[in-house]
Design an enzyme around this catalytic site. Structure first.
Site, mmCIF file in Angstrom:
data_model
loop_
_atom_site.group_PDB
_atom_site.id
_atom_site.type_symbol
_atom_site.label_atom_id
_atom_site.label_comp_id
_atom_site.label_asym_id
_atom_site.label_seq_id
_atom_site.Cartn_x
_atom_site.Cartn_y
_atom_site.Cartn_z
ATOM 1 N N ASP A 73 9.314 -4.173 0.876
ATOM 2 C CA ASP A 73 8.828 -3.523 2.091
ATOM 3 C C ASP A 73 9.597 -2.220 2.351
ATOM 4 O O ASP A 73 10.076 -1.565 1.419
ATOM 5 C CB ASP A 73 8.903 -4.501 3.266
ATOM 6 C CG ASP A 73 7.788 -4.299 4.280
ATOM 7 O OD1 ASP A 73 7.878 -3.348 5.078
ATOM 8 O OD2 ASP A 73 6.829 -5.086 4.279
ATOM 9 N N ASP A 150 1.313 1.026 5.679
ATOM 10 C CA ASP A 150 1.511 0.806 7.115
ATOM 11 C C ASP A 150 0.866 1.907 7.959
ATOM 12 O O ASP A 150 0.140 2.762 7.454
ATOM 13 C CB ASP A 150 3.009 0.676 7.395
ATOM 14 C CG ASP A 150 3.339 -0.408 8.408
ATOM 15 O OD1 ASP A 150 2.530 -0.629 9.330
ATOM 16 O OD2 ASP A 150 4.408 -1.030 8.280
ATOM 17 N N ASP A 210 2.568 -7.349 14.316
ATOM 18 C CA ASP A 210 3.429 -8.179 13.471
ATOM 19 C C ASP A 210 3.631 -9.573 14.056
ATOM 20 O O ASP A 210 3.781 -9.755 15.264
ATOM 21 C CB ASP A 210 4.797 -7.519 13.298
ATOM 22 C CG ASP A 210 4.744 -6.298 12.402
ATOM 23 O OD1 ASP A 210 3.655 -5.984 11.883
ATOM 24 O OD2 ASP A 210 5.797 -5.660 12.216
ATOM 25 N N GLN A 252 -16.610 -13.296 9.160
ATOM 26 C CA GLN A 252 -17.870 -12.778 8.641
ATOM 27 C C GLN A 252 -17.698 -11.431 7.937
ATOM 28 O O GLN A 252 -18.595 -10.989 7.222
ATOM 29 C CB GLN A 252 -18.864 -12.632 9.786
ATOM 30 C CG GLN A 252 -18.398 -11.693 10.895
ATOM 31 C CD GLN A 252 -19.235 -11.816 12.144
ATOM 32 O OE1 GLN A 252 -20.449 -11.642 12.100
ATOM 33 N NE2 GLN A 252 -18.595 -12.126 13.264
#
Length: 474
Positions: A73, A150, A210, A252
């Site tokens: 990350d 991000d 988050d 969906q």
């Protein structure tokens, strides 16, 4: 009230992405599985952390059960060089990123990295906005297989679906231009209705702020409740139930090649109870979320390890049909927890071989009996249909969970996972399901007669998770 301006933007946007997407890359045929450092380590990243984690995931059998992506990350870079190219932090990564990639690939893992569609990343490092082609080339050169992208410091480039779509499409096109297959994971927190347009340019997309290791605790830093799927301010510190309820209407819009991402798994992080961890893992699995471990796998407790290695639940997530379960009903109950929260839910979804997954979720503070009628489980069926007039065998997907004693032996190295845990590297989930591998189906615990019901007792903050299999007719 209908926002006609927003609706017009969506219609115009949809017209641009109908047909074959320019970003289609053949990846994401099932939801991604792996590990990400952020939830436990945040900016405390290093080459040693990644390599030791890789070794541990492999040794525990978690790689072979499906956790292949190891994702680095934020906080890995040291800015840009004079040519504008990203530079890894030489203290944290003294041998560079290609060395990390080579090590991972040599252990049969896939390497993921991070950037942001903004001037800076969320932790204040160099972002990729207006540097998309250079940064995509950097990732490809270093043999990266996955990009988490991000949404911080985006210079105000949001507010309509088309605005956000265009900002994220730039990196999608840049990645494709490298001709290296790179799984593209959007992390724009569901802003600007990502679930409408994400599949046109990416393999997965976050739907919320988050996550935090809380089952159902309201937090002002996650200001939208679970009914607000189009949250104008996603925030962070969002509870498991908050995110799950936001995901309820979005199934969906997900499927093979593009998935709703409910954020990393908090199993083994914080102080969730065992029932809460099972419920969390179960619900992420059935809605076909990414299944990315957020814990320190080098220090897992036995109960959390046994959850991560539950193949019968992972087989639902990795089912080749790729159909997310839907929430059939949601009801509030008077037995609220210490945070004033209490609700129960029924979820149901089709599986590739004609089976059905059913989850009875108890978000209340007390154990309670819960009932699911076949006409609710098969909500789209009609009276006289084959589904309602059939007999169904019920399989508990948690009944064959490895016990803590066995898990402990694996964790301390006194017992190997080989032969005990399912090995999806040797036999994929799709092939294992076709072969009726018993490890993928749980344990038979009952039968539902035609037009009948499923009646189970579910613990507080827990789930009853079942696979229904039609009984063969003689």
């Amino acid at each position: 009230m209908i926002n006609f301006s927003l609706l017009t933007s969506i219609v115009l946007l949809a017209s641009k992405v109908v047909g074959v997407s320019p970003s289609y890359n053949g990846l994401g045929l099932t939801p991604q599985m792996g590990w990400n450092n952020w939830n436990t380590f945040a900016c405390n990243v290093s080459e040693d952390l990644l390599l030791s984690t890789v070794d541990r995931i492999a040794a525990l059998g978690l790689r072979d059960i499906g956790y292949h992506y190891v994702i680095l990350d934020d906080c890995w870079s040291d800015g840009r060089d004079s040519d504008g190219m990203l530079v890894p932090d030489s203290t944290k990564f003294p041998n560079g990123m290609k060395h990390v990639a080579d090590y991972l690939h040599g252990k049969d893992f896939l390497f993921g990295m991070y950037s942001s569609a903004g001037e800076y990343t969320c932790a204040g490092y160099a972002g990729s906005l207006d540097h998309e082609e250079d940064d995509a080339a950097f990732f490809a050169k270093n043999e990266v297989d996955y990009l988490k992208y991000d949404n911080c410091y985006n210079r105000g480039q949001f507010g309509t679906p088309e605005t956000s779509f265009n900002r994220y499409r730039a990196m999608s096109e840049a990645l494709n231009k490298t001709e290296r297959p790179i799984f593209y994971s959007l992390c724009n927190w569901g802003q600007d209705l990502t679930f409408y347009w994400g599949s046109g340019i990416a393999n997965s997309w976050r739907i919320s702020g988050d996550i935090t290791a809380e089952f159902d605790r309201p937090d002002s830093r996650c200001p939208c409740d679970g009914d607000e799927y189009d949250c104008p301010y996603a925030g962070f510190h969002c509870s498991i139930m908050n995110i799950l309820n936001k995901a309820a209407p979005m199934g969906q819009n997900a499927g093979v090649g593009g998935w709703n991402d409910l954020d990393c798994l908090e199993v083994g992080v914080g102080n969730l109870t065992d029932d809460e961890e099972k419920a969390h893992f179960s619900m992420w699995a059935i809605v076909k979320s990414a299944m990315v471990i957020g814990a320190d796998v080098r220090n897992l407790k036995p109960s959390s390890f046994s959850i991560y290695s539950q193949a019968s639940v992972l087989a639902i997530n990795q089912d080749p049909a790729g159909a997310p379960a839907i929430r059939v009903w949601r009801r509030y109950v008077p037995e609220t927890d210490q945070h004033g929260q209490g609700e129960v839910q029924l979820w149901s979804g089709p599986l590739d071989n004609g089976d059905r997954v059913v989850a009875l979720l108890n978000g209340g503070a007390k154990e309670r009996p819960m009932v699911a009628y076949l006409e609710d489980i098969f909500i789209d069926s009609f009276v006289g249909s084959e589904e309602l007039s059939s007999t169904w065998n019920v399989y508990d997907l948690w009944a064959n969970r490895i016990d803590d004693s066995t898990a402990s032996q694996i964790l301390v190295g006194n017992r190997t996972a080989n032969g005990l845990l399912y090995n999806a590297t040797q036999l994929s989930y799709a092939d294992g399901l076709k072969a009726n591998d018993t490890r993928l189906f749980g344990e038979k615990v009952g039968t539902i007669e035609p037009y009948g019901l499923l009646n189970v007792t579910v613990p507080a903050h827990g789930v009853g998770l079942f696979r229904l299999r039609r009984e063969s007719r003689k």
